[in-house]
Design a protein around this motif. Structure first.
Motif, PDB file in Angstrom:
ATOM      1  N   ARG A 281     -10.168  -3.718   2.957  1.00 66.82           N
ATOM      2  CA  ARG A 281      -9.543  -4.712   3.825  1.00 66.82           C
ATOM      3  C   ARG A 281      -9.225  -5.993   3.049  1.00 66.82           C
ATOM      4  NH1 ARG A 281     -12.050  -6.841   9.262  1.00 66.82           N
ATOM      5  NH2 ARG A 281     -13.869  -6.702   7.951  1.00 66.82           N
ATOM      6  N   HIS A 282     -10.164  -6.415   2.217  1.00 70.31           N
ATOM      7  CA  HIS A 282      -9.957  -7.612   1.407  1.00 70.31           C
ATOM      8  C   HIS A 282      -8.786  -7.402   0.438  1.00 70.31           C
ATOM      9  CE1 HIS A 282     -10.951 -11.366  -0.507  1.00 70.31           C
ATOM     10  NE2 HIS A 282     -11.066 -10.774  -1.678  1.00 70.31           N
ATOM     11  N   LEU A 283      -8.725  -6.235  -0.145  1.00 61.69           N
ATOM     12  CA  LEU A 283      -7.640  -5.912  -1.075  1.00 61.69           C
ATOM     13  C   LEU A 283      -6.293  -5.906  -0.354  1.00 61.69           C
ATOM     14  CD1 LEU A 283      -7.094  -5.206  -4.010  1.00 61.69           C
ATOM     15  CD2 LEU A 283      -7.515  -2.825  -3.469  1.00 61.69           C
ATOM     16  N   SER A 284      -6.268  -5.377   0.852  1.00 63.46           N
ATOM     17  CA  SER A 284      -5.026  -5.368   1.640  1.00 63.46           C
ATOM     18  C   SER A 284      -4.574  -6.789   1.960  1.00 63.46           C
ATOM     19  CB  SER A 284      -5.217  -4.598   2.940  1.00 63.46           C
ATOM     20  OG  SER A 284      -5.412  -3.235   2.680  1.00 63.46           O
ATOM     21  N   LYS A 285      -5.530  -7.659   2.305  1.00 55.65           N
ATOM     22  CA  LYS A 285      -5.193  -9.058   2.581  1.00 55.65           C
ATOM     23  C   LYS A 285      -4.614  -9.728   1.345  1.00 55.65           C
ATOM     24  CE  LYS A 285      -8.354 -10.272   6.325  1.00 55.65           C
ATOM     25  NZ  LYS A 285      -9.493 -11.123   6.714  1.00 55.65           N
ATOM     26  N   LEU A 286      -5.226  -9.459   0.199  1.00 52.28           N
ATOM     27  CA  LEU A 286      -4.719 -10.036  -1.051  1.00 52.28           C
ATOM     28  C   LEU A 286      -3.304  -9.559  -1.344  1.00 52.28           C
ATOM     29  CD1 LEU A 286      -7.819  -9.904  -3.445  1.00 52.28           C
ATOM     30  CD2 LEU A 286      -6.729 -11.923  -2.452  1.00 52.28           C
ATOM     31  N   CYS A 287      -3.035  -8.273  -1.081  1.00 52.86           N
ATOM     32  CA  CYS A 287      -1.688  -7.731  -1.292  1.00 52.86           C
ATOM     33  C   CYS A 287      -0.672  -8.432  -0.399  1.00 52.86           C
ATOM     34  CB  CYS A 287      -1.655  -6.228  -1.023  1.00 52.86           C
ATOM     35  SG  CYS A 287      -2.348  -5.240  -2.336  1.00 52.86           S
TER      36      CYS A 287
ATOM     37  N   LEU B 206       5.067 -11.721  -9.493  1.00 52.23           N
ATOM     38  CA  LEU B 206       5.505 -10.328  -9.383  1.00 52.23           C
ATOM     39  C   LEU B 206       4.508  -9.406 -10.076  1.00 52.23           C
ATOM     40  CD1 LEU B 206       7.657  -8.230  -8.578  1.00 52.23           C
ATOM     41  CD2 LEU B 206       8.772  -8.689 -10.779  1.00 52.23           C
ATOM     42  N   GLY B 207       4.064  -9.787 -11.267  1.00 52.04           N
ATOM     43  CA  GLY B 207       3.065  -8.990 -11.974  1.00 52.04           C
ATOM     44  C   GLY B 207       1.756  -8.911 -11.207  1.00 52.04           C
ATOM     45  N   ARG B 208       1.337 -10.031 -10.638  1.00 53.98           N
ATOM     46  CA  ARG B 208       0.103 -10.076  -9.851  1.00 53.98           C
ATOM     47  C   ARG B 208       0.229  -9.165  -8.631  1.00 53.98           C
ATOM     48  NH1 ARG B 208       0.056 -15.396  -9.157  1.00 53.98           N
ATOM     49  NH2 ARG B 208      -0.788 -15.638 -11.240  1.00 53.98           N
ATOM     50  N   GLN B 209       1.352  -9.269  -7.936  1.00 51.07           N
ATOM     51  CA  GLN B 209       1.570  -8.477  -6.728  1.00 51.07           C
ATOM     52  C   GLN B 209       1.614  -6.981  -7.051  1.00 51.07           C
ATOM     53  OE1 GLN B 209       4.851  -7.002  -5.879  1.00 51.07           O
ATOM     54  NE2 GLN B 209       4.334  -6.391  -3.819  1.00 51.07           N
ATOM     55  N   GLN B 210       2.307  -6.620  -8.119  1.00 48.16           N
ATOM     56  CA  GLN B 210       2.383  -5.205  -8.505  1.00 48.16           C
ATOM     57  C   GLN B 210       1.016  -4.687  -8.933  1.00 48.16           C
ATOM     58  OE1 GLN B 210       5.529  -5.191 -11.418  1.00 48.16           O
ATOM     59  NE2 GLN B 210       7.086  -4.763  -9.873  1.00 48.16           N
ATOM     60  N   GLY B 211       0.252  -5.527  -9.617  1.00 46.23           N
ATOM     61  CA  GLY B 211      -1.097  -5.133 -10.023  1.00 46.23           C
ATOM     62  C   GLY B 211      -2.002  -4.892  -8.819  1.00 46.23           C
TER      63      GLY B 211
ATOM     64  N   LEU C 236      -3.755  -1.412  -7.708  1.00 48.90           N
ATOM     65  CA  LEU C 236      -5.192  -1.344  -7.464  1.00 48.90           C
ATOM     66  C   LEU C 236      -5.481  -0.819  -6.061  1.00 48.90           C
ATOM     67  CD1 LEU C 236      -8.047  -1.878  -8.484  1.00 48.90           C
ATOM     68  CD2 LEU C 236      -7.820  -4.229  -7.622  1.00 48.90           C
ATOM     69  N   GLU C 237      -4.714  -1.263  -5.084  1.00 48.37           N
ATOM     70  CA  GLU C 237      -4.899  -0.790  -3.710  1.00 48.37           C
ATOM     71  C   GLU C 237      -4.631   0.719  -3.632  1.00 48.37           C
ATOM     72  OE1 GLU C 237      -3.571  -2.252   0.696  1.00 48.37           O
ATOM     73  OE2 GLU C 237      -1.993  -2.145  -0.811  1.00 48.37           O
ATOM     74  N   LYS C 238      -3.597   1.170  -4.304  1.00 48.60           N
ATOM     75  CA  LYS C 238      -3.271   2.611  -4.306  1.00 48.60           C
ATOM     76  C   LYS C 238      -4.376   3.410  -4.978  1.00 48.60           C
ATOM     77  CE  LYS C 238       0.341   5.807  -5.747  1.00 48.60           C
ATOM     78  NZ  LYS C 238       1.618   5.952  -6.467  1.00 48.60           N
TER      79      LYS C 238
END
Length: 140
Positions: free
Chosen positions: A4-10, A99-104, A108-110
């Motif tokens: 959930r935390h990872l999804s929020k960060l995304c 963009l790099g942060r978001q793709q990373g 990670l979420e995947k």
């Protein structure tokens, strides 16, 4: 890190990327507008400097003074263009970093989702194996 935390960060990273993308587009438009204004002023200056009003000295002086008045304005626009281009480069760098942060984070979420599915599959397989062993022992 929880799913959930990872999804929020995304989601936050995507929002920030969208904001920076808008700033990036706005910055590009500002640079283009400034370049157009600078070109228009340069054309006006050339027109006034090239004006040959024949024998009328007053018109010739008026054209020359207009060119002198417009020149500092063109210099200011040129300085503003340098500033706007630097700002555009700064925003472009921020956008690329985001963009790099978001793709990373997406990657990670995947990966986390894949690992969680594998963990659940292993757990289910262990339960099935235990049940099969129990069934085999009692069948004898």
């Amino acid at each position: 890190m929880s799913q959930r935390h990872l999804s929020k960060l995304c989601i936050q990273a995507e929002k920030k990327l969208a904001q920076l993308g808008q700033k990036r587009d706005d910055s590009s438009l500002k640079v283009q507008l400034n370049q157009q204004q600078n070109q228009a002023l340069a054309n006006m200056i050339l027109t006034y400097r090239g004006a040959k009003e024949g024998s009328n000295v007053l018109l010739w002086q008026n054209s020359a003074s207009m060119a002198q008045v417009l020149e500092p304005m063109r210099v200011k626009l040129a300085q503003k263009e340098v500033f706007l281009q630097q700002e555009q480069l700064r925003i472009e760098r921020l956008w690329r970093n985001q963009l790099g942060r978001q793709q990373g984070l997406k990657w990670l979420e995947k990966q986390t989702n894949i690992q969680e599915k594998e963990r659940v599959a292993r757990s289910e397989q262990a339960i099935v194996d235990d049940m099969a062993g129990f069934y085999y022992k009692h069948k004898r």
